[in-house]
Structures are given as structure tokens and as C-alpha cells.
Design a protein around this motif. Structure first.
Motif, PDB file in Angstrom:
ATOM      1  N   ASN A  77       0.863  -1.166   0.000  1.00  0.00           N
ATOM      2  CA  ASN A  77       0.000   0.000   0.000  1.00  0.00           C
ATOM      3  C   ASN A  77       0.907   1.225   0.000  1.00  0.00           C
ATOM      4  OD1 ASN A  77      -2.448  -1.445   0.252  1.00  0.00           O
ATOM      5  ND2 ASN A  77      -2.306  -1.452   2.494  1.00  0.00           N
ATOM      6  N   VAL A  78       0.504   2.283  -0.708  1.00  0.00           N
ATOM      7  CA  VAL A  78       1.278   3.525  -0.723  1.00  0.00           C
ATOM      8  C   VAL A  78       0.494   4.562   0.078  1.00  0.00           C
ATOM      9  CG1 VAL A  78       2.499   5.191  -2.143  1.00  0.00           C
ATOM     10  CG2 VAL A  78       2.020   2.899  -3.044  1.00  0.00           C
ATOM     11  N   ILE A  79       1.138   5.166   1.077  1.00  0.00           N
ATOM     12  CA  ILE A  79       0.442   6.034   2.025  1.00  0.00           C
ATOM     13  C   ILE A  79       1.151   7.380   2.128  1.00  0.00           C
ATOM     14  CG2 ILE A  79      -0.385   6.266   4.400  1.00  0.00           C
ATOM     15  CD1 ILE A  79      -0.208   3.192   4.622  1.00  0.00           C
ATOM     16  N   GLY A  80       0.369   8.453   2.090  1.00  0.00           N
ATOM     17  CA  GLY A  80       0.886   9.797   2.330  1.00  0.00           C
ATOM     18  C   GLY A  80      -0.066  10.548   3.231  1.00  0.00           C
ATOM     19  N   GLU A  81       0.429  11.530   3.963  1.00  0.00           N
ATOM     20  CA  GLU A  81      -0.452  12.237   4.888  1.00  0.00           C
ATOM     21  C   GLU A  81      -0.010  13.683   5.116  1.00  0.00           C
ATOM     22  OE1 GLU A  81      -0.259   9.843   8.452  1.00  0.00           O
ATOM     23  OE2 GLU A  81       1.550  10.855   9.168  1.00  0.00           O
ATOM     24  N   ILE A  82      -0.999  14.494   5.511  1.00  0.00           N
ATOM     25  CA  ILE A  82      -0.775  15.838   6.018  1.00  0.00           C
ATOM     26  C   ILE A  82      -1.139  15.800   7.496  1.00  0.00           C
ATOM     27  CG2 ILE A  82      -1.455  18.254   5.894  1.00  0.00           C
ATOM     28  CD1 ILE A  82      -2.320  17.764   3.009  1.00  0.00           C
ATOM     29  N   ASN A  95      -3.214  12.731  16.008  1.00  0.00           N
ATOM     30  CA  ASN A  95      -3.317  11.283  16.182  1.00  0.00           C
ATOM     31  C   ASN A  95      -4.724  10.759  15.901  1.00  0.00           C
ATOM     32  OD1 ASN A  95      -0.589  10.984  16.956  1.00  0.00           O
ATOM     33  ND2 ASN A  95      -1.090  11.711  19.014  1.00  0.00           N
ATOM     34  N   LYS A  96      -5.526  11.594  15.249  1.00  0.00           N
ATOM     35  CA  LYS A  96      -6.822  11.156  14.748  1.00  0.00           C
ATOM     36  C   LYS A  96      -6.802  11.295  13.227  1.00  0.00           C
ATOM     37  CE  LYS A  96      -9.714  12.170  18.784  1.00  0.00           C
ATOM     38  NZ  LYS A  96     -10.934  12.893  19.256  1.00  0.00           N
ATOM     39  N   TYR A  97      -7.340  10.278  12.527  1.00  0.00           N
ATOM     40  CA  TYR A  97      -7.103  10.182  11.091  1.00  0.00           C
ATOM     41  C   TYR A  97      -8.396  10.204  10.275  1.00  0.00           C
ATOM     42  CZ  TYR A  97      -2.566   8.723  12.799  1.00  0.00           C
ATOM     43  OH  TYR A  97      -1.361   8.688  13.458  1.00  0.00           O
ATOM     44  N   ILE A  98      -8.322  10.921   9.164  1.00  0.00           N
ATOM     45  CA  ILE A  98      -9.327  10.840   8.118  1.00  0.00           C
ATOM     46  C   ILE A  98      -8.613  10.275   6.900  1.00  0.00           C
ATOM     47  CG2 ILE A  98     -10.891  12.130   6.614  1.00  0.00           C
ATOM     48  CD1 ILE A  98     -11.019  14.262   8.881  1.00  0.00           C
ATOM     49  N   THR A  99      -9.073   9.123   6.438  1.00  0.00           N
ATOM     50  CA  THR A  99      -8.420   8.433   5.321  1.00  0.00           C
ATOM     51  C   THR A  99      -9.247   8.585   4.058  1.00  0.00           C
ATOM     52  OG1 THR A  99      -7.266   6.812   6.692  1.00  0.00           O
ATOM     53  CG2 THR A  99      -7.773   6.150   4.450  1.00  0.00           C
ATOM     54  N   VAL A 100      -8.566   8.828   2.950  1.00  0.00           N
ATOM     55  CA  VAL A 100      -9.214   8.878   1.647  1.00  0.00           C
ATOM     56  C   VAL A 100      -8.380   8.034   0.693  1.00  0.00           C
ATOM     57  CG1 VAL A 100      -8.015  11.046   1.097  1.00  0.00           C
ATOM     58  CG2 VAL A 100     -10.020  10.390  -0.218  1.00  0.00           C
ATOM     59  N   GLY A 101      -9.041   7.240  -0.164  1.00  0.00           N
ATOM     60  CA  GLY A 101      -8.243   6.388  -1.042  1.00  0.00           C
ATOM     61  C   GLY A 101      -9.041   5.657  -2.097  1.00  0.00           C
ATOM     62  N   HIS A 155      -7.430  17.361  11.798  1.00  0.00           N
ATOM     63  CA  HIS A 155      -7.041  15.953  11.887  1.00  0.00           C
ATOM     64  C   HIS A 155      -5.932  15.663  10.881  1.00  0.00           C
ATOM     65  CE1 HIS A 155     -11.303  16.279  13.086  1.00  0.00           C
ATOM     66  NE2 HIS A 155     -11.066  15.279  13.911  1.00  0.00           N
ATOM     67  N   THR A 156      -5.250  14.568  11.058  1.00  0.00           N
ATOM     68  CA  THR A 156      -4.304  14.108  10.047  1.00  0.00           C
ATOM     69  C   THR A 156      -5.097  13.519   8.884  1.00  0.00           C
ATOM     70  OG1 THR A 156      -2.486  13.719  11.585  1.00  0.00           O
ATOM     71  CG2 THR A 156      -2.464  12.455   9.532  1.00  0.00           C
ATOM     72  N   ILE A 157      -4.867  14.058   7.686  1.00  0.00           N
ATOM     73  CA  ILE A 157      -5.544  13.570   6.480  1.00  0.00           C
ATOM     74  C   ILE A 157      -4.586  12.639   5.759  1.00  0.00           C
ATOM     75  CG2 ILE A 157      -6.855  14.166   4.432  1.00  0.00           C
ATOM     76  CD1 ILE A 157      -7.962  15.438   6.963  1.00  0.00           C
ATOM     77  N   ARG A 158      -5.020  11.438   5.538  1.00  0.00           N
ATOM     78  CA  ARG A 158      -4.147  10.388   4.989  1.00  0.00           C
ATOM     79  C   ARG A 158      -4.739   9.847   3.689  1.00  0.00           C
ATOM     80  NH1 ARG A 158      -2.741   5.681   9.113  1.00  0.00           N
ATOM     81  NH2 ARG A 158      -1.314   7.259   9.943  1.00  0.00           N
ATOM     82  N   VAL A 159      -3.920   9.780   2.650  1.00  0.00           N
ATOM     83  CA  VAL A 159      -4.340   9.147   1.391  1.00  0.00           C
ATOM     84  C   VAL A 159      -3.686   7.773   1.320  1.00  0.00           C
ATOM     85  CG1 VAL A 159      -2.496  10.284   0.058  1.00  0.00           C
ATOM     86  CG2 VAL A 159      -4.471   9.348  -1.124  1.00  0.00           C
ATOM     87  N   VAL A 160      -4.480   6.774   0.956  1.00  0.00           N
ATOM     88  CA  VAL A 160      -3.980   5.402   0.849  1.00  0.00           C
ATOM     89  C   VAL A 160      -4.295   4.873  -0.544  1.00  0.00           C
ATOM     90  CG1 VAL A 160      -3.998   3.073   1.805  1.00  0.00           C
ATOM     91  CG2 VAL A 160      -4.411   5.023   3.310  1.00  0.00           C
ATOM     92  N   LEU A 161      -3.246   4.445  -1.238  1.00  0.00           N
ATOM     93  CA  LEU A 161      -3.387   3.757  -2.514  1.00  0.00           C
ATOM     94  C   LEU A 161      -3.352   2.267  -2.202  1.00  0.00           C
ATOM     95  CD1 LEU A 161      -0.858   5.876  -4.640  1.00  0.00           C
ATOM     96  CD2 LEU A 161      -3.142   6.503  -3.804  1.00  0.00           C
TER      97      LEU A 161
END
Length: 468
Positions: free
Chosen positions: A271-276, A283-289, A327-333
Motif C-alpha cells: 500500500n502507498v500512504i501519504g499524509e498531512i 493522532n486522529k485520522y481521516i483516510t481517503v483512497g 485531523h491528520t488527512i491520509r491518502v492510501v493507494l
């Protein structure tokens, strides 16, 4: 004129009060003016400075189809990692996992014979199928329309090629429901009939279109004995109709098909992961992918290259508009959605192991068509909040904000506290291309793709603003 301005003032006050009422369970009151301005900025930026179409061009045309375990899938991993580093996301990393490695081999062949005349038909092996014997298989055909019908025929199936021919229900407006009403024959048909000593299975392609493009997709033998596993292929809808018609006239016609597919040992992938990082709740996450893998017949532009580039664009749009998320915004491929879901499972497993708190997750895996709305899977206390966002989305044609499925890759994150969202574009053309050789970059409209990225960025902005 005075009465007109009084009416307008009353309307604004009413909307403000209504918004306050609808969001009474949240820590903040909906700021309609501020939020609508921010959302407009996100759309303006996506439509005038967007990068998603350019990225998709490279992913589709320079890398191509990205079946799990393939060299192309690895190139896509490297591309995604480099792109997110170039965009200067706060953190970028690879999450290792093992994935199934199935290969198609040489192009499949098929025809049926009537009175010594051959009718060639387009087929493609289904993902996970075994190969035919070296010289192919030939046999009489039994047409069925459901798993139950096949089971009821029992021993009558022995020594035959079983033809599952249940079409999409064209009366269903939501085409994913039509897909859901048929896909069991693709996924489980071979497993159900294998115990009866059949020679092979042919399945009608999962599409509304009547054409000569067979659609692949995953099938599974699960844990049946090796001697019950039979080769399985999809047949184009046009050829399926022809075969069905000729069977009525010639019930003993002979069908031949040959395929060379093979399942290799599991392969390493990522998985490829990047975040702001978040400013208030890092330490709370919103994931988009979306999923980085695709089937091998086309270049996976709609399924799911579109979702990949839109998800990366979400973070870029936030940065470009100087939106500093709480929140930390995280993109996951995600890797391996198509034939195993290993990426989604691995991400959820690591999140649990690391005690990560996921507030929400958004998935784009329905193509790059015109935005229509979002589905959400959440606990009841947040429903009023999500519905209160509808006026903010309405100017952009996003009217369908309804309860429903979030997505396959984010599904393993499901809990009592997380809110799962699925981006929903118009679905009418999706299954024209889904899993077929026609799923190519030229089928994607630049403006529709960019509108989708802006829609997703707007939702992520609202989630970040109002969910804690």
C-alpha cells in the motif's frame, strides 16, 4: 424593495437557525457562509489548476493495467510514492504486504460448432481460474440462469460445459444493484458445479452493454478439492445472446475453449500512504483512497485509476488552498482490491495494532464520471450532521447523500465510531468499461474527473471541520 430585503433577511435567518438545529449534536455550528466559500474555492482550484487528469494519463498510458503481483503494479507503487513525495506531503511511506499473483498467459480462444461450422466467440479467463488442458476442452453446453438452477440439475451437469447466462436487470436505475444481482454466478458458479464433474464454466459478462468485449473479474474456488476445480471464463454479452439462441435450435452443439492462466506463489507488494499532519488532532485520522491495482485487459482508468488520482488530489487541493486540517488527512493507494482485498485488510490490521483512531474514511471506486453524491455508513448520531451538508453540495449537483456502503477497501476499518463514506458518481456508463479492455484513459472526461476530486476534497474538509 424594502419587503424584498426583509424576505431575504428572514430566509438567511431561517437557514442559519435550521443549520444550528441540525448540527446541535456537534461541537461546532455549521458556518454556511464560510463553508460554502471554502467549497467554492476547492472547486475553482480543481477546475483551473487540477492535476488529476495529467496523473491519470501517466498511470494509464505509461504504466497500464496493474494486476496484483505484476511488474506494472510495482511500477505504480513507485510512481505513487514519488508523486506524493514530490507534492511535499508531511509523511510518505510504503506498507508491505503479500498479494495473490495470477497471470492470464496467452490470449484465450473459443468457438462453438454447428453442422461443422465454427462460430468464434470472444472470451477471457476469470481471475483466479485454472487453465484448460493444453488442447482446450470441448463439450455440450447446459445453459442456466442461477446457482440454484445449476444445483437442482445435479448429475445432469456431468461431462458438460455450464453456461451461466443471467443478464443485468435493465429496470434497475442504480446499476450497481444490477451488478449485485448477477455477480454471484461469476464469483461462485465454478465452485457450485465443480463437484458434478463438469468440463468447464462460461459466464455472461457483467455489463448492460451488448457488445463483443468480455469482462473479467474475480472468481473463487474457496476450499474445494483440486479435482473439482474447473476452468472458468467470461463470454461477451453479444456472444452470450448468440450462444443462447443457437442452443435453442441445436441443444447438442459443441463448445470449445482454451486458456493458459496460472496462479503463481504470492508476491510482495505495498500500500502507498501519504499524509498531512493535523494541527489539533494529529493522532486522529481521516483516510481517503482508492485501489492501485487493476485488471489486465485495459489500463484501469476508471477502475480505479480515477479514484487513485482523485484521492491524491484531495490532499493537494487542501494544501493549495492553505487549508490546515485539524485531523491528520491520509491518502492510501490500496493494493489488491480486485482479487483479494489484501491491501484494505492490511491497512486496517496495522491501524488496529498501532491503536490509531480513525474518525472517517472516504473511498472512490466507482469511476471518474459526473459527481452525484456520497453514501455513508455511520452511527445514528451523525446522520443529521451529514444531511445538514446537503445545501452546501447542492450547487455542484451532489444531491444523493444517503445511507449505504462505504467501500471495499475501507470496509475492514468499520467500527462503532468511524464514519465510512463512498464517493458516488453517475453509474450509467460504469459497467460498459468495468473489467474490460475498454477501460482506457480515453473514456475518462477531464472535467468530470476534476469535479469528482473537488467533491471529495469538499467532503473531507467538512468531515475535518465538524467531526472530532
Amino acid at each position: 424593495m424594502k419587503h424584498f430585503f426583509l424576505a431575504i433577511s428572514f430566509l438567511i435567518a431561517f437557514v442559519s437557525c435550521n443549520n444550528k438545529k441540525q448540527t446541535s449534536q456537534t461541537s461546532e455550528t455549521l458556518d454556511y457562509q464560510k463553508d460554502s466559500t471554502t467549497i467554492k474555492q476547492l472547486f475553482n482550484t480543481a477546475l483551473t489548476q487540477g492535476k488529476s487528469y495529467q496523473w491519470l494519463d501517466y498511470l494509464s498510458n505509461e504504466i497500464g493495467g496493474r494486476l496484483s503481483g505484476s511488474p506494472e503494479a510495482q511500477l505504480a507503487v513507485e510512481w505513487g510514492e514519488k508523486l506524493m513525495n514530490d507534492l511535499d506531503f508531511d509523511n510518505v511511506w510504503l506498507q508491505p504486504l503479500m498479494v495473490p499473483h495470477w497471470i492470464r498467459g496467452e490470449k484465450e480462444e473459443a468457438f462453438f460448432t454447428i453442422n461443422n461450422q465454427n462460430y468464434n466467440v470472444p472470451i477471457c479467463a476469470l481471475g483466479g481460474s485454472i487453465a484448460t488442458p493444453k488442447n482446450g476442452v470441448t463439450g455440450e453446453v447446459i445453459e442456466v440462469h442461477s446457482l440454484e438452477e445449476a444445483e437442482n440439475l445435479g448429475e445432469k451437469l456431468r461431462g458438460k460445459i455450464i453456461f451461466f447466462n443471467r443478464p443485468f436487470d435493465d429496470t434497475l436505475i442504480h446499476t450497481f444493484k444490477a451488478y449485485g444481482g448477477c455477480v454471484d454466478q461469476r464469483g461462485s458458479g465454478a465452485r457450485v458445479v465443480g463437484k458434478y464433474g463438469v468440463l468447464g464454466v462460461i459466464v455472461r459478462s457483467m455489463t448492460h452493454s451488448i457488445d463483443d468485449f468480455p469482462h473479467t473479474g474475480a472468481m473463487s474456488y474457496r476450499d474445494i478439492p483440486e479435482n473439482e476445480k474447473v476452468p472458468t471464463a467470461a463470454i461477451s454479452t453479444k456472444a452470450a445472446n448468440l450462444l443462447s439462441e443457437k442452443l435453442k435450435e441445436n441443444p447438442t452443439l459443441k463448445f470449445f475453449f482454451k486458456q493458459h492462466c496460472e496462479t503463481l506463489p504470492d508476491a510482495p507488494s505495498y500500500n502507498v500512504i501519504g499524509e498531512i499532519k493535523g494541527s489539533e488532532f494529529p493522532n486522529k485520522y481521516i483516510t481517503v483512497g482508492g485501489h492501485l491495482d487493476s485488471w489486465d485487459l485495459g489500463d484501469g482508468a476508471h477502475d480505479d485509476g480515477a479514484g487513485i488520482v482523485q484521492s491524491i488530489e484531495v490532499l493537494r487541493l487542501l494544501k493549495l488552498n492553505n487549508i490546515k486540517p485539524k485531523h491528520t488527512i491520509r491518502v492510501v493507494l490500496f493494493m489488491n482490491e480486485e482479487n483479494g482485498l489484501r491491501g484494505g485488510k492490511k491497512y486496517a490490521e496495522e491501524a488496529k495494532k498501532n491503536n490509531e483512531i480513525h474518525v472517517a474514511a472516504l473511498e472512490s471506486d466507482s469511476g471518474g464520471f459526473t459527481p452525484r453524491g456520497f453514501t455513508f455508513d455511520a452511527n445514528s448520531k451523525n446522520i443529521d450532521l451529514f444531511m445538514s451538508w446537503k445545501p452546501l453540495f447542492a450547487p455542484y449537483g451532489l444531491h444523493d447523500i444517503v445511507k449505504g456502503h462505504g467501500g471495499a477497501d475501507i470496509g475492514p476499518l468499520k467500527s462503532e465510531t468511524i464514519s465510512l463514506f463512498g464517493y458516488r458518481p453517475d453509474s450509467q456508463r460504469y459497467f460498459d468499461y468495468h473489467h474490460a479492455s475498454t477501460d482506457t484513459f480515453d473514456k475518462v472526461n477531464k472535467r468530470e474527473l476534476e469535479l469528482g476530486a473537488a467533491s471529495m476534497a469538499s467532503l473531507v474538509y467538512l468531515i475535518d471541520t465538524y467531526l472530532n
